[in-house]
Design an enzyme around this catalytic site. Structure first.
Site, PDB file in Angstrom:
ATOM      1  N   ASP A  41      17.648 -21.400   9.234  1.00  0.00           N
ATOM      2  CA  ASP A  41      16.438 -20.811   9.826  1.00  0.00           C
ATOM      3  C   ASP A  41      16.243 -19.360   9.393  1.00  0.00           C
ATOM      4  O   ASP A  41      15.435 -18.642   9.981  1.00  0.00           O
ATOM      5  CB  ASP A  41      16.489 -20.918  11.352  1.00  0.00           C
ATOM      6  CG  ASP A  41      17.632 -20.106  11.959  1.00  0.00           C
ATOM      7  OD1 ASP A  41      18.472 -19.573  11.176  1.00  0.00           O
ATOM      8  OD2 ASP A  41      17.702 -20.002  13.196  1.00  0.00           O
ATOM      9  N   MET A  42      17.007 -18.912   8.374  1.00  0.00           N
ATOM     10  CA  MET A  42      16.920 -17.583   7.772  1.00  0.00           C
ATOM     11  C   MET A  42      17.541 -16.474   8.612  1.00  0.00           C
ATOM     12  O   MET A  42      17.373 -15.296   8.315  1.00  0.00           O
ATOM     13  CB  MET A  42      15.463 -17.222   7.417  1.00  0.00           C
ATOM     14  CG  MET A  42      14.824 -18.169   6.415  1.00  0.00           C
ATOM     15  SD  MET A  42      15.829 -18.435   4.928  1.00  0.00           S
ATOM     16  CE  MET A  42      15.709 -16.836   4.142  1.00  0.00           C
ATOM     17  N   ARG A 100       6.987   6.091   5.196  1.00  0.00           N
ATOM     18  CA  ARG A 100       5.596   6.556   5.188  1.00  0.00           C
ATOM     19  C   ARG A 100       4.974   6.535   6.580  1.00  0.00           C
ATOM     20  O   ARG A 100       3.898   7.088   6.792  1.00  0.00           O
ATOM     21  CB  ARG A 100       4.775   5.706   4.210  1.00  0.00           C
ATOM     22  CG  ARG A 100       5.055   6.035   2.746  1.00  0.00           C
ATOM     23  CD  ARG A 100       4.388   5.081   1.789  1.00  0.00           C
ATOM     24  NE  ARG A 100       5.076   3.798   1.747  1.00  0.00           N
ATOM     25  CZ  ARG A 100       4.725   2.791   0.964  1.00  0.00           C
ATOM     26  NH1 ARG A 100       3.666   2.905   0.170  1.00  0.00           N
ATOM     27  NH2 ARG A 100       5.416   1.657   0.964  1.00  0.00           N
ATOM     28  N   HIS A 134      10.435  10.464   1.910  1.00  0.00           N
ATOM     29  CA  HIS A 134       8.998  10.712   1.782  1.00  0.00           C
ATOM     30  C   HIS A 134       8.595  11.986   2.500  1.00  0.00           C
ATOM     31  O   HIS A 134       7.691  12.697   2.046  1.00  0.00           O
ATOM     32  CB  HIS A 134       8.235   9.511   2.348  1.00  0.00           C
ATOM     33  CG  HIS A 134       6.755   9.627   2.212  1.00  0.00           C
ATOM     34  ND1 HIS A 134       6.114   9.700   0.997  1.00  0.00           N
ATOM     35  CD2 HIS A 134       5.772   9.689   3.153  1.00  0.00           C
ATOM     36  CE1 HIS A 134       4.802   9.790   1.184  1.00  0.00           C
ATOM     37  NE2 HIS A 134       4.576   9.802   2.477  1.00  0.00           N
ATOM     38  N   ASP A 174      -1.434  14.667  -5.354  1.00  0.00           N
ATOM     39  CA  ASP A 174      -2.183  14.948  -4.123  1.00  0.00           C
ATOM     40  C   ASP A 174      -1.658  16.247  -3.519  1.00  0.00           C
ATOM     41  O   ASP A 174      -0.621  16.774  -3.930  1.00  0.00           O
ATOM     42  CB  ASP A 174      -2.095  13.792  -3.119  1.00  0.00           C
ATOM     43  CG  ASP A 174      -0.658  13.404  -2.796  1.00  0.00           C
ATOM     44  OD1 ASP A 174       0.212  14.291  -2.754  1.00  0.00           O
ATOM     45  OD2 ASP A 174      -0.406  12.202  -2.600  1.00  0.00           O
ATOM     46  N   LYS A 197      -7.639  14.459  -3.977  1.00  0.00           N
ATOM     47  CA  LYS A 197      -8.167  13.100  -3.856  1.00  0.00           C
ATOM     48  C   LYS A 197      -8.627  12.833  -2.421  1.00  0.00           C
ATOM     49  O   LYS A 197      -8.234  13.511  -1.472  1.00  0.00           O
ATOM     50  CB  LYS A 197      -7.098  12.077  -4.245  1.00  0.00           C
ATOM     51  CG  LYS A 197      -5.956  11.975  -3.236  1.00  0.00           C
ATOM     52  CD  LYS A 197      -4.957  10.918  -3.605  1.00  0.00           C
ATOM     53  CE  LYS A 197      -3.896  10.803  -2.501  1.00  0.00           C
ATOM     54  NZ  LYS A 197      -2.861   9.829  -2.819  1.00  0.00           N
ATOM     55  N   SER A 228       0.914   0.787  -5.009  1.00  0.00           N
ATOM     56  CA  SER A 228      -0.105   0.002  -5.707  1.00  0.00           C
ATOM     57  C   SER A 228      -0.381   0.544  -7.106  1.00  0.00           C
ATOM     58  O   SER A 228      -0.861  -0.181  -7.981  1.00  0.00           O
ATOM     59  CB  SER A 228      -1.406  -0.006  -4.902  1.00  0.00           C
ATOM     60  OG  SER A 228      -1.975   1.293  -4.867  1.00  0.00           O
ATOM     61  N   GLY A 230      -2.593   2.797  -7.755  1.00  0.00           N
ATOM     62  CA  GLY A 230      -3.975   3.266  -7.840  1.00  0.00           C
ATOM     63  C   GLY A 230      -4.101   4.767  -7.944  1.00  0.00           C
ATOM     64  O   GLY A 230      -4.886   5.289  -8.741  1.00  0.00           O
ATOM     65  N   THR A 231      -3.319   5.492  -7.157  1.00  0.00           N
ATOM     66  CA  THR A 231      -3.365   6.952  -7.194  1.00  0.00           C
ATOM     67  C   THR A 231      -2.986   7.481  -8.573  1.00  0.00           C
ATOM     68  O   THR A 231      -3.652   8.369  -9.125  1.00  0.00           O
ATOM     69  CB  THR A 231      -2.429   7.545  -6.130  1.00  0.00           C
ATOM     70  OG1 THR A 231      -2.919   7.206  -4.830  1.00  0.00           O
ATOM     71  CG2 THR A 231      -2.342   9.053  -6.245  1.00  0.00           C
TER      72      THR A 231
END
Length: 317
Positions: A41-42, A100, A134, A174, A197, A228, A230-231
């Site tokens: 069942d993990m 984050r 972070h 950023d 940004k 992702s 994207g930045t």
């Protein structure tokens, strides 16, 4: 190598076995035999298969994807070691997931980084070692000693080998990362620029402006996490639009979720350099413009110094 008070033991979870083995090799200490497996069942089951009584034990485990599974492995390994009478338990977490979520971003939202810190502490860890948190204040979320290592010395060495420093400009993607970028720029005596940004929604960003004259420079973007992508892609496009000669990026943690590796491959970034704090996926390993730096020697040195009760911070003086 031996600890100041007792033997050193290294126990690895399943998050990054390659890095764990590299660290063990650098320390010339074999990984402690342990079974970290799943029931049908993990549910996670851990069995430490060597005597660790009175030992100085270091658990090597990033809380990377799948984050919750690897976090539970870390907690259960810690509990198993505590019940096996380990003298001291250090959670070595090259990539600290949930970092984050370090503040209340809005009403009725959690500070999950603090919750995870509490869980690790209450599981029985005596100290934590991590890499490029972070946000620096996360160290204060732990009620136990916490060493935050920095990948910047590795990056500085690589940048000096690969680039003509007379034509390099360090860029923060950023405003929030300015301190990190400024620190690296100071190490290589390079000028600094900032990409301003606007983030419309999580995982997406729109570049608005570039603060600093980047025309004719080889720009190096510096940050701690790429998710992702994207930045980074947008920042590279903006820098090239404002006259940059070429753009590369150095980031510590290559989360690179979803189609991020393909996005980077199809971007105008000359190269993305990440560390192996997170085990690279097959897509990352096969990418033509993503390169991986090993942090094994850095972490191994910090483990050795911790075991012998020597200064860790002097690694970065």
């Amino acid at each position: 190598m031996s600890a100041k008070n007792g033997s050193i033991k290294l126990v690895a979870g399943n998050s990054n076995p390659a890095l764990a083995q590299e660290i063990a090799t650098a320390l010339n200490i074999p990984l402690t035999k342990a079974s970290v497996r799943r029931f049908a069942d993990m549910e996670i089951f851990v069995e430490i298969q060597e005597n660790v009584r009175g030992s100085d034990v270091f658990i090597l485990q990033s809380t990377s994807f799948p984050t919750n599974d690897h976090l539970m492995e870390l907690l259960i390994i810690t509990d198993a070691l505590r019940r096996a009478s380990a003298r001291r338990i250090t959670a070595v977490i090259p990539y600290f997931g949930y970092a984050r979520q370090d503040r209340k971003a809005g009403g009725r939202t959690p500070i999950s980084a603090k919750l995870v810190a509490n869980m690790i502490t209450h599981a029985g860890a005596d100290r934590v070692m991590t890499l490029d948190l972070h946000a620096g204040q996360i160290q204060g979320f732990f009620d136990i000693p916490t060493d935050n290592l920095y990948a910047s010395p590795l990056m500085v060495r690589d940048i000096k080998d690969k680039f003509d420093l007379a034509n390099v400009m360090v860029v923060s993607p950023d405003v929030g990362g300015v301190a990190r970028a400024r620190g690296l720029a100071k190490r290589i005596n390079a000028p600094l620029a900032i990409v301003d940004k606007r983030r419309e929604r999580p995982g997406e960003s729109e570049v608005m402006n570039v603060i600093g004259d980047v025309a004719g420079y080889t720009c190096i973007l510096i940050d701690d996490i790429v998710d992702s992508g994207g930045t980074l892609v947008n920042a590279a496009d903006a820098l090239l639009k404002y006259g940059a000669k070429e753009v590369s990026a150095y980031l510590t943690h290559g989360v690179l979720s979803g189609g991020a590796a393909a996005r980077i491959a199809n971007s105008r970034l000359k190269e993305l350099v990440i560390t192996d704090s997170i085990q690279p996926t097959e897509a990352v390993a096969n990418s033509k413009n993503i390169r991986v730096l090993s942090v094994a020697s850095l972490i191994a040195e910090a483990i050795g110094r911790t075991a012998s009760e020597e200064s860790v911070s002097s690694l970065f003086d």
